[in-house]
Design a protein around this motif. Structure first.
Motif, PDB file in Angstrom:
ATOM      1  N   ASP A 166       0.564  -1.000   0.253  1.00 22.14           N
ATOM      2  CA  ASP A 166      -0.161  -0.173   0.143  1.00 22.14           C
ATOM      3  C   ASP A 166       0.862   1.487   0.284  1.00 22.14           C
ATOM      4  N   ASP A 190      -2.663  -1.310  -5.940  1.00 19.95           N
ATOM      5  CA  ASP A 190      -3.190   0.286  -6.027  1.00 19.95           C
ATOM      6  C   ASP A 190      -2.291   0.570  -6.928  1.00 19.95           C
ATOM      7  N   ASN A 241     -11.685   0.277  -7.465  1.00 20.57           N
ATOM      8  CA  ASN A 241      -9.729   0.757  -7.774  1.00 20.57           C
ATOM      9  C   ASN A 241      -9.485   1.999  -8.853  1.00 20.57           C
ATOM     10  N   ASN A 267      -7.034   6.644  -5.238  1.00 25.15           N
ATOM     11  CA  ASN A 267      -7.710   5.491  -4.560  1.00 25.15           C
ATOM     12  C   ASN A 267      -8.335   6.380  -3.170  1.00 25.15           C
ATOM     13  N   ARG A 308     -11.587   4.342   1.899  1.00 29.79           N
ATOM     14  CA  ARG A 308     -10.575   3.065   1.640  1.00 29.79           C
ATOM     15  C   ARG A 308     -10.931   2.573   3.642  1.00 29.79           C
ATOM     16  N   THR A 325     -14.152  -5.778   1.252  1.00 30.96           N
ATOM     17  CA  THR A 325     -12.222  -5.213   1.858  1.00 30.96           C
ATOM     18  C   THR A 325     -11.549  -6.696   2.266  1.00 30.96           C
ATOM     19  N   TYR A 337     -12.207  -0.255  -2.470  1.00 31.24           N
ATOM     20  CA  TYR A 337     -11.757   0.895  -2.047  1.00 31.24           C
ATOM     21  C   TYR A 337     -13.018   1.308  -2.413  1.00 31.24           C
TER      22      TYR A 337
END
Length: 350
Positions: A31, A72, A102, A125, A128, A139, A145
């Motif tokens: 992340d 990500d 996302n 994003n 979250r 999740t 997200y």
């Protein structure tokens, strides 16, 4: 035979299992840094940068699988922080994804087309959370997200837009939003300082007035009005943003109390008749208020062969041509029309 919602869910979770194993083994990206939390309302919702552009995709299922393993990743063409807008395209374009998605799996098809058209493109994003803080069961999968309270997500959008304006020197941005990206953008415009910083808003399948989720949300709201807090009971399972998007929620009562639009913004709202999430699909449309313009477009008008649903609309050649036309009508005067199948997208190719 047309696939069912249950069949789609089975396919998604089958793909998710392998991706989740890869994620836990360290194959997925770590992340990135937190780029700002919400309002301090008690939510653990936060936003983060999308980094390391992933490959261009032509189908939703392909992008979804990549987004699980690389939660990500930035969509291709986005987040060149040295990009300076040209006189022909003075507004950078900010992409705002939907719920349980996302920014990569939402915009892996559209983002590079906008960049190739000469725009600076930026994506992040937002919303979250994890399952313990109210994000819902979704999740547990990487990259799901857009689950935090939409009020907090709008504040995160406000912070990101300010970063884009500072980096590019632009006076305002254009926003392209999918699904929850619509009401999050409206919340930002109306309550978080967005008015005057946004020139155009283009949405696809936006839950601008909530959704019945094929009647399920309407039934839940009816039961709640009888005194049983069924929507609150569902929150730990489906997440705060999904509860807020159910028809009749307090969020929409406040959001649309003074109309759908704000002055000074040109809106384009696109809906598909095959949308199984934002339904009735014409609830995605907007009514223009003072000082605003609205172009409501049904995707299948003059193009019956486009069978895009809620997710594959972002992988529709016709939808992409609508976005480019809205951003720059002189350079993109014509709308495409081609077959785009339900669930798969990508004109039937993975």
């Amino acid at each position: 035979m047309r696939p069912t919602i249950r069949a789609l869910g089975s396919a998604v979770f089958a793909s998710a299992t392998a991706a989740a194993v890869a994620f836990s083994s360290g194959v997925a990206n770590a992340d990135p840094a937190d780029t700002g939390s919400g309002s301090g309302s008690g939510s653990a919702s936060f936003a983060s940068d999308a980094i390391g552009p992933g490959p261009e995709m032509t189908s939703f299922l392909g992008a979804f699988a990549y987004g699980l393993a690389h939660p990500d990743a930035a969509p291709p063409g986005a987040n060149d922080w040295n990009c300076k807008p040209s006189p022909e395209h003075p507004q950078p374009v900010v992409l705002v994804h939907g719920t349980w998605l996302n920014t990569y799996d939402s915009f892996a098809y559209l983002s590079p087309q906008i960049a190739r058209a000469g725009f600076c493109v930026f994506a992040f994003n937002f919303g979250r959370e994890n399952i313990l803080s109210g994000g819902g069961l979704g999740t547990i999968l990487p990259g799901r997200y857009g689950v935090g309270p939409m009020e907090d997500s709008a504040e995160q959008l406000a912070q990101f837009v300010d970063r884009v304006l500072a980096a590019t020197g632009a006076q305002s941005v254009d926003i392209v939003g999918h699904s929850q990206g619509g009401p999050v953008t409206s919340q930002y415009l109306k309550f978080d300082g967005g008015q005057g910083k946004v020139a155009k808003v283009i949405t696809f399948g936006a839950t601008n007035h909530g959704t019945t989720l094929l009647g399920i949300a309407s039934l839940g709201r009816f039961i709640e009005n009888l005194g049983l807090d069924i929507m609150g009971f569902d929150e730990p399972f489906i997440g705060q943003a999904n509860v807020e998007q159910a028809v009749g929620s307090p969020f929409y009562a406040k959001l649309n109390a003074d109309g759908d639009t704000v002055p000074g913004v040109d809106y384009t709202a696109v809906g598909t008749v095959h949308d199984e999430i934002s339904n009735p699909y014409d609830w995605t449309f907007l009514t223009a208020g003072p000082g605003a313009t609205v172009d409501n477009i049904t995707l299948q008008q003059d193009c019956d062969q486009d069978l895009s649903d809620h997710l594959t609309i972002m992988y529709s050649p016709r939808a992409a041509s609508i976005a480019l036309h809205a951003l720059d009508p002189a350079a993109h005067p014509d709308l495409q029309c081609s077959f785009n199948p339900w669930v798969i997208g990508g004109s039937g190719h993975l």
